[in-house]
Scaffold this motif. Sequence first.
Motif, PDB file in Angstrom:
ATOM      1  N   ALA A 211     -38.584  34.363  35.377  1.00  0.00           N
ATOM      2  CA  ALA A 211     -37.574  34.341  36.440  1.00  0.00           C
ATOM      3  C   ALA A 211     -37.533  32.979  37.126  1.00  0.00           C
ATOM      4  O   ALA A 211     -36.450  32.456  37.434  1.00  0.00           O
ATOM      5  CB  ALA A 211     -37.878  35.438  37.457  1.00  0.00           C
ATOM      6  N   LYS A 212     -38.692  32.410  37.344  1.00  0.00           N
ATOM      7  CA  LYS A 212     -38.758  31.097  37.974  1.00  0.00           C
ATOM      8  C   LYS A 212     -38.108  30.040  37.089  1.00  0.00           C
ATOM      9  O   LYS A 212     -37.355  29.167  37.567  1.00  0.00           O
ATOM     10  CB  LYS A 212     -40.216  30.732  38.258  1.00  0.00           C
ATOM     11  N   ALA A 213     -38.379  30.127  35.786  1.00  0.00           N
ATOM     12  CA  ALA A 213     -37.781  29.170  34.856  1.00  0.00           C
ATOM     13  C   ALA A 213     -36.265  29.309  34.819  1.00  0.00           C
ATOM     14  O   ALA A 213     -35.533  28.312  34.785  1.00  0.00           O
ATOM     15  CB  ALA A 213     -38.375  29.365  33.466  1.00  0.00           C
ATOM     16  N   GLU A 214     -35.769  30.570  34.817  1.00  0.00           N
ATOM     17  CA  GLU A 214     -34.319  30.785  34.813  1.00  0.00           C
ATOM     18  C   GLU A 214     -33.683  30.271  36.089  1.00  0.00           C
ATOM     19  O   GLU A 214     -32.602  29.662  36.059  1.00  0.00           O
ATOM     20  CB  GLU A 214     -34.032  32.274  34.629  1.00  0.00           C
ATOM     21  N   ALA A 215     -34.335  30.518  37.232  1.00  0.00           N
ATOM     22  CA  ALA A 215     -33.796  30.042  38.500  1.00  0.00           C
ATOM     23  C   ALA A 215     -33.738  28.522  38.528  1.00  0.00           C
ATOM     24  O   ALA A 215     -32.753  27.924  38.975  1.00  0.00           O
ATOM     25  CB  ALA A 215     -34.637  30.569  39.653  1.00  0.00           C
ATOM     26  N   GLU A 216     -34.786  27.891  38.041  1.00  0.00           N
ATOM     27  CA  GLU A 216     -34.800  26.432  38.008  1.00  0.00           C
ATOM     28  C   GLU A 216     -33.723  25.898  37.084  1.00  0.00           C
ATOM     29  O   GLU A 216     -33.082  24.874  37.361  1.00  0.00           O
ATOM     30  CB  GLU A 216     -36.177  25.936  37.579  1.00  0.00           C
ATOM     31  N   GLN A 223     -26.562  21.566  39.919  1.00  0.00           N
ATOM     32  CA  GLN A 223     -26.623  20.170  40.340  1.00  0.00           C
ATOM     33  C   GLN A 223     -25.801  19.271  39.417  1.00  0.00           C
ATOM     34  O   GLN A 223     -25.244  18.260  39.841  1.00  0.00           O
ATOM     35  CB  GLN A 223     -28.071  19.692  40.379  1.00  0.00           C
ATOM     36  N   GLN A 224     -25.691  19.655  38.161  1.00  0.00           N
ATOM     37  CA  GLN A 224     -24.980  18.829  37.184  1.00  0.00           C
ATOM     38  C   GLN A 224     -23.473  19.065  37.186  1.00  0.00           C
ATOM     39  O   GLN A 224     -22.712  18.291  36.585  1.00  0.00           O
ATOM     40  CB  GLN A 224     -25.548  19.093  35.784  1.00  0.00           C
ATOM     41  N   VAL A 225     -22.954  20.160  37.803  1.00  0.00           N
ATOM     42  CA  VAL A 225     -21.520  20.463  37.850  1.00  0.00           C
ATOM     43  C   VAL A 225     -20.895  19.662  38.993  1.00  0.00           C
ATOM     44  O   VAL A 225     -21.075  19.978  40.172  1.00  0.00           O
ATOM     45  CB  VAL A 225     -21.274  21.979  38.036  1.00  0.00           C
ATOM     46  N   THR A 226     -20.132  18.599  38.668  1.00  0.00           N
ATOM     47  CA  THR A 226     -19.454  17.730  39.636  1.00  0.00           C
ATOM     48  C   THR A 226     -17.954  17.850  39.453  1.00  0.00           C
ATOM     49  O   THR A 226     -17.458  18.346  38.415  1.00  0.00           O
ATOM     50  CB  THR A 226     -19.898  16.283  39.414  1.00  0.00           C
ATOM     51  N   PRO A 227     -17.141  17.402  40.437  1.00  0.00           N
ATOM     52  CA  PRO A 227     -15.671  17.427  40.282  1.00  0.00           C
ATOM     53  C   PRO A 227     -15.213  16.676  39.044  1.00  0.00           C
ATOM     54  O   PRO A 227     -14.304  17.102  38.341  1.00  0.00           O
ATOM     55  CB  PRO A 227     -15.177  16.770  41.573  1.00  0.00           C
TER      56      PRO A 227
END
Length: 274
Positions: A211-216, A223-227
């Motif tokens: 779960a921690k790995a999936e959340a990360e 963070q990588q999704v930009t306009p």
Amino acid sequence: MKMQTASKLIAAIVILAILVSLAPFATVPAGNRGVMTTFGSPSPEVYSEGIHFRWPIAQSLHLVPVSIQKGEGEGDAASKDLQTVHTRVAINYHVRPEAVVSVYRDLGNEPGERIIIPSVQEAVKAVTARFTAEELISKRSQVRDEIVLALRERMARHGLVVDEFSIVNFNFSKTFNEAIEAKTTADQLKMKAERDLQRIEVEARQKISRAKAEAESLALQRQQVTPELLRLRETENQAKAIEKWDGRLPTTTGGAIPFLNIGSGGSGSSNSGK
């Protein structure tokens, strides 16, 4: 002369026959030693294997085994926690060759009955009383070693040597056996419960790690999704749609013409001639 010679020959034959019948020679077979007695009194000499002369009638040669002898016995004793213990043991021993005269004289050539049996019984009782019933089982080798030590000290005084000693079996009362069985079952159940708990804890840690790995991973993707990335994806989707378009416009009216971007002002407007 001939008659006298014949008489002497007959007398010699008779004497020889008498000597042979009285057996002036005695044999000590392998694995034994001999003790010579003269009118019942043993001599200090030890007779080795082979043929030995003895005076008929006056002397007798007695055999004492020096090879390894085996004995078994059993008896009851009390443990340190006052449990009744029925013990069965086996012992291998032999007589020291140089001590056969004392074994014959002092033990009546019966070391098993005179020394071995009572010594084993005494040693087993003395050592058993120093251990609890449970320790007699868990520390069996130590119990055996202490019994052997006690036996050797006593038997050595009589010219006897302990070669091997083993505890064949320990038997306890029915109540104690049932208590041991119940404790064993409880220990097994406890071990199983501990193993199950360890397995559950490991599985829980694995789930938390996943779960921690999936959340990360999701956080990293956000963070990588930009306009700029969204506009690029939109442009890529439109390009794929144009590649699939067959060049024909829809035949129905009232709807928007797909893929055409009509600007608000420009020379190409449809209303410019009005």
